[in-house]
Design an enzyme around this catalytic site. Structure first.
Site, PDB file in Angstrom:
ATOM      1  N   GLY A   1      67.741  39.392 -80.257  1.00 21.09           N
ATOM      2  CA  GLY A   1      68.102  38.148 -79.590  1.00 21.09           C
ATOM      3  C   GLY A   1      68.730  38.320 -78.225  1.00 21.09           C
ATOM      4  CB  SER A   2      68.822  38.987 -75.362  1.00 15.08           C
ATOM      5  OG  SER A   2      69.643  39.064 -74.228  1.00 15.08           O
ATOM      6  NE  ARG A   3      70.005  33.785 -69.229  1.00 11.69           N
ATOM      7  CZ  ARG A   3      71.005  33.105 -68.710  1.00 11.69           C
ATOM      8  NH1 ARG A   3      71.876  32.527 -69.495  1.00 11.69           N
ATOM      9  NH2 ARG A   3      71.140  33.001 -67.410  1.00 11.69           N
TER      10      ARG A   3
ATOM     11  CB  ILE B   1      70.375  38.966 -70.060  1.00 13.16           C
ATOM     12  CG1 ILE B   1      70.037  38.838 -68.566  1.00 13.16           C
ATOM     13  CG2 ILE B   1      71.880  38.824 -70.257  1.00 13.16           C
ATOM     14  CD1 ILE B   1      70.255  37.457 -68.011  1.00 13.16           C
TER      15      ILE B   1
ATOM     16  CG  MET C   1      63.909  35.978 -75.575  1.00 14.88           C
ATOM     17  SD  MET C   1      63.856  37.677 -74.939  1.00 14.88           S
ATOM     18  CE  MET C   1      62.943  38.493 -76.249  1.00 14.88           C
TER      19      MET C   1
END
EC number: 4.1.1.65
Length: 218
Positions: A186-188, A156, A99
């Protein structure tokens, strides 16, 4: 489109801070119109970016008992078999969605069912594509059981993200596509599926939370 409730405090604080900065320049540096308009333009752009980050667009969601629907907007960066060590402790098929700060950051339940596990882990803030981010970064693990199938979803945090929000508790009955949580800046999100599950996405494919079918369960 509406603004997600997780953004209320951040948007308000950003507005106050930018208003103070621009007000100070206007009153204390009156002879520098170029500086004032430059800072005002940058401030407006930053404020609009913050608002866009917390946007919550209206969508027609995809539903299906055997479907695993994308829990997040972003880009598919991993499709591989791996050993999941926290809950299953055996081989699983991992699908990871990266993301970016420009994506919608609400996370949704990929299937309906009972929450078997909801566990937060403090950790580091490695970049989201780092191989160890799944096990060493700040993260929140959720397992949802649906009949014979159990799906693990792991939020995460990345280098920019400093707060993971998760709304689920063990024992809850949840509905597919309802909000699971939110990751700021932002991340995943990793999804762990049974080995042999038919995956309907490809590497580098852009997916939309609540709409794109990630896989079909057997």
């Amino acid at each position: 489109m509406t603004i997600h409730r997780e953004g209320t405090a951040t948007i308000t604080l950003t507005f106050i801070l930018l208003a103070l900065i621009n007000g100070a320049i206007y009153y204390f540096v009156p002879g520098s119109p170029v500086l004032f308009w430059t800072v005002l333009g940058i401030s407006a752009a930053l404020f609009l970016f913050i608002i866009s980050f917390f946007r919550l667009p209206k969508r027609e969601h995809t539903e299906g008992e055997q479907l695993v629907v994308a829990p997040a907007d972003g880009r598919v960066v991993v499709i591989e078999e791996t050993v999941e060590t926290e809950y299953f402790k055996d081989k699983r098929l991992q699908v990871s969605i990266f993301m970016s700060p420009a994506n919608v950051h609400v996370n949704r339940n990929p299937i309906s069912g009972e929450v078997k596990l909801s566990q937060y882990h403090a950790g580091k803030y490695l970049v989201a594509w780092h191989p160890k981010s799944s096990t060493e970064n700040e993260r929140h693990t959720v397992v949802i059981g649906n009949g014979a199938n159990e799906i693990l979803v792991r939020q995460i945090a990345g280098a920019l993200a400093r707060r993971i929000v998760n709304y689920l508790k063990a024992g809850m009955q949840v509905k597919q596509n309802d909000e699971m949580g939110f990751i700021k800046f932002g991340s995943r999100v990793d999804i762990y599926l049974p080995v042999g599950t038919k995956v309907d996405v490809q590497l580098e494919q852009t997916v939309r939370g609540g709409q794109t079918v990630i896989a079909k369960l057997g």
